[in-house]
Structures are given as structure tokens and as C-alpha cells.
Scaffold this motif. Structure first.
Motif, short mmCIF file in Angstrom:
data_model
loop_
_atom_site.label_atom_id
_atom_site.label_comp_id
_atom_site.label_asym_id
_atom_site.label_seq_id
_atom_site.Cartn_x
_atom_site.Cartn_y
_atom_site.Cartn_z
N ARG A 87 -46.99 13.27 -10.05
CA ARG A 87 -46.09 12.13 -10.03
C ARG A 87 -46.24 11.21 -11.24
O ARG A 87 -45.36 10.41 -11.51
CB ARG A 87 -46.34 11.31 -8.75
N HIS A 88 -47.32 11.36 -12.00
CA HIS A 88 -47.51 10.48 -13.15
C HIS A 88 -46.53 10.88 -14.25
O HIS A 88 -46.30 12.06 -14.51
CB HIS A 88 -48.95 10.57 -13.67
N SER A 144 -44.36 14.52 -17.64
CA SER A 144 -43.04 14.83 -18.18
C SER A 144 -43.12 15.23 -19.65
O SER A 144 -42.16 15.78 -20.21
CB SER A 144 -42.10 13.63 -18.03
N TYR A 145 -44.27 14.97 -20.29
CA TYR A 145 -44.46 15.37 -21.69
C TYR A 145 -44.98 16.80 -21.80
O TYR A 145 -45.07 17.34 -22.90
CB TYR A 145 -45.43 14.43 -22.38
N LEU A 146 -45.34 17.39 -20.68
CA LEU A 146 -45.96 18.72 -20.69
C LEU A 146 -45.10 19.75 -20.00
O LEU A 146 -45.45 20.91 -19.95
CB LEU A 146 -47.35 18.66 -20.04
#
Length: 389
Positions: A382-383, A387-389
Motif C-alpha cells: 500500500r505504500h 509505484s516506482y517499482l
């Protein structure tokens, strides 16, 4: 500023098509690292043509531009769940992150050179810097960004005749080449960003068709029209043979070789004709996939849902297999040179092309459960850093 719309987190047609593109991408890299003399010959050479080698390489032309184009669509979709300020910051920081990965993790995977003799700018760099530029353009409406992207794609070949100075803006943005950056170290600019930025901006503009306000039937019609239009323009401009690609097609005594010449457009940088030829079928595919269940082929989405994970991992896996193959075929570790720009690949060592295809299928089979497990793991996180990975 609050968001008044909700949107599904993923579009299955985009994941499926990106997965297919990435599967084909692995074929190209298997050919480069594992096929005998692939590092030292041109599979698109029409003076000594091999149809199998030509089409093995040519079909992979669809990978990079569509990887970038779909990244543009995804960039638009990610903004539907953010404020403009949040979206700008996300695109900016993600762009920086991708450039960092290209210069470090991916460059090492390409060469296995601990001295980083050749720092390489490829497709991840092109996406990264394009996202930085897109973040600065977010104040514009999507149709204006689309228009800018199309103008770049259509007009950048006007710069072909200008010889850039090494390290200049024109060199980094339009003309590929190498630049010494220290003793025994070079910057390889294989993906000058201008044309790739045009493709990503165009993808961002097309992403507006995937808004929830656009009906499936309307989206399908627009995508089909754009795809057919791109292919028709390709045929017309290529036939005229005057603009759109620095390498005009030629007529040969063999119709087959003439046909190869006609479709052999320039990737470095991606010419107008190369872009039309590769994006047209993708737009048609998105139209055909709209609202459809991919059935027995839905597993292809697994690769498309974790593109960065797959991209990094497949380079290390294929390059590692190349090293093992060299050792198996009698090349000692001491004779593997990772610092001369050959990535440790030795002339006359490797596999026939049909065996390369078998290795490619094995690589895909090996990566599938890893991508599936990572995709499931990432979905549970959820962090926002994930979204960068």
C-alpha cells in the motif's frame, strides 16, 4: 483539489499488449547475447540477407516504441487518481528514478563491467527523461500534449542533416553516438530522447481515450481509426521515398529483398516512418482487445503488469546465460573481456538461431512464476513507494 472520478487500477488490454511486447523484447536480447556473432554483424544487412535473422530482428522493432507509447498511456491513467500537483511530482521523481536505474543497475546488466567503461543510455533513460519533460507540461490540456508529441514525431527528421557537436543538446536529443567522459570511459547515447519523447507524449494524449467518460465503443472506433491512419500514412510516405526516414528504400532484382528494404526503417533515432509502422498495429491491437477476454492467452498479462521488474531481470538472466555458454564452449574466464564494449561476447561463440529460439522460450518460462509472484506481492503493498517499482 479533490478527485471527482474513480478509475480501475489497471487496463487489461494495455497489460496484455505490454506483456506481449516484452516477450518479444527478450527474443531480441537472446539473439544479441546468444546467437553466434550477433554482436559483430547486422541482421538487417540486405547485401547478405537472411530472412530468418532479418525478421527475428525486425519484429523486435515493435518493442521499444510501443514500450514508450504504453508508458505514456499509463502516465495519463496514473494522473486520474492524483491531483495535478501530485501527478507532476510522481512523474518527475519516477523519471529521475528511471534515469538512475539506467545509469547503474541496467548499464551493469548490459556489460557486466565493474568499471562502467560504457555508461549506456537506452529505452529506460528515454522514458525517464520524457517523464521529466511531461511533468513540466502538465498544465497543458491533454490534446495540446498530444499535438506536441505528433509534431515532434512528424518533424524531427528535419534535423537529420545537421551534424551535432559532441555533447551538445542536438547530440543528446537527436543523434546517437559516444562521448568520452574520462580516461577509458564513454557515454553511449543509443536513445537520443527527442523522438522518444514525442512518442511518449503522443501516448499520453491517446491515454485520454481511456477515461471512464469515453464509452468502450467510442474508444474502440478511435483506436482503430488512428491505427489505420498511421499505417496508411506509412505506406504513402514510404512509397514517395522522399521524407520520413534517413534510409530510403531501394529496388532490388528480388521482390523479397525489395520488400525487406521497404520495411527496413530507422530506429536510431526512431524515424517518422519507423514510428508509424510500429505504432499503427499497436493502436489496431488495442482496438481489437477493447472489451474482450483474452482467454487462453490471458497469462501474457503477467509480464505486462511488472514491466520494470521483468526488464531488469531478463537482462541479467540472458547475459548470465551468455557467460555460461562461453565457459561451456571452452572460453576461459580470463579471456572474457567485459571492458571492450562486447559485454564478454566472443566472436564465433554462440548458438544457431533455432536454438536461440528454444532458449528464449525457456527464459520466458523461467521468468513467468517470478513475475507472477512479484506481481501478487506488489499488489498487496500500500505504500506509494511501490509505484516506482
Amino acid at each position: 483539489m479533490s478527485l471527482s472520478i474513480s478509475y480501475r487500477s489497471r487496463v487489461s488490454s494495455i497489460d496484455w499488449l505490454r506483456g506481449l511486447i516484452m516477450m518479444i523484447m527478450a527474443l531480441d536480447h537472446c539473439r544479441e547475447y546468444l546467437h553466434a556473432n550477433a554482436f559483430f554483424s547486422n541482421p538487417l544487412d540486405l547485401e547478405h540477407p537472411s530472412y530468418l535473422l532479418f525478421f527475428t530482428r525486425w519484429v523486435t522493432h515493435f518493442c521499444a516504441p510501443n514500450f514508450v507509447f504504453l508508458a505514456g498511456i499509463s502516465a495519463y491513467l496514473s494522473g486520474l487518481k492524483k491531483t495535478t500537483r501530485q501527478h507532476r511530482w510522481f512523474l518527475f521523481t519516477r523519471g529521475l528514478w528511471l534515469i538512475f536505474l539506467e545509469l547503474t543497475v541496467i548499464t551493469f546488466g548490459l556489460w557486466f563491467d565493474i568499471h562502467f567503461s560504457f555508461i549506456t543510455l537506452q529505452v529506460i533513460w528515454a522514458i525517464g527523461i520524457s517523464l521529466l519533460l511531461l511533468s513540466a507540461l502538465l498544465g497543458l490540456p491533454s490534446y495540446a500534449i498530444l499535438l506536441l508529441g505528433v509534431l515532434i514525431i512528424a518533424g524531427h527528421n528535419l534535423l537529420d542533416t545537421i551534424a551535432p557537436t559532441e555533447g551538445s543538446l542536438l547530440w543528446i536529443s537527436h543523434q546517437p553516438g559516444s562521448l568520452p567522459i574520462g580516461s577509458g570511459r564513454f557515454l553511449l547515447n543509443l536513445y537520443p530522447f527527442l523522438a522518444w519523447t514525442g512518442i511518449l507524449l503522443t501516448g499520453y494524449g491517446v491515454g485520454a481515450l481511456f477515461r471512464p467518460q469515453v464509452s468502450s465503443a467510442e474508444r474502440k472506433q478511435w483506436l482503430a481509426s488512428l491505427g489505420l491512419g498511421a499505417l496508411l500514412l506509412f505506406l504513402i510516405i514510404r512509397w514517395i521515398n522522399h521524407y520520413g526516414d534517413p534510409s530510403p528504400w531501394q529496388s532490388y532484382s528480388s521482390f523479397g529483398i525489395t520488400f525487406l528494404s521497404f520495411i527496413n526503417t530507422s530506429k536510431y533515432p526512431p524515424s517518422l516512418l519507423y514510428t508509424l509502422m510500429t505504432l499503427g498495429p499497436t493502436l489496431l491491437a488495442l482496438s481489437l482487445l477493447e472489451g474482450r477476454n483474452t482467454g487462453y492467452f490471458s497469462w501474457i498479462e503477467v509480464y505486462g503488469k511488472v514491466p520494470l521488474f521483468y526488464y531488469v531481470l531478463h537482462f541479467y538472466l540472458i547475459h548470465g546465460l551468455s557467460v555460461l555458454l562461453h565457459l561451456y564452449q571452452g572460453i576461459s574466464w580470463e579471456n572474457l573481456n567485459f571492458q571492450n564494449g562486447s559485454a564478454g561476447v566472443t566472436p564465433h561463440v554462440g548458438l544457431p538461431i533455432w536454438r536461440v529460439y528454444l532458449v528464449w522460450l525457456t527464459v520466458l518460462a523461467f521468468l513467468y512464476p517470478l513475475c507472477k509472484a512479484y506481481g501478487a506481492f506488489k499488489k498487496r503493498q500500500r505504500h506509494r513507494l511501490w509505484s516506482y517499482l
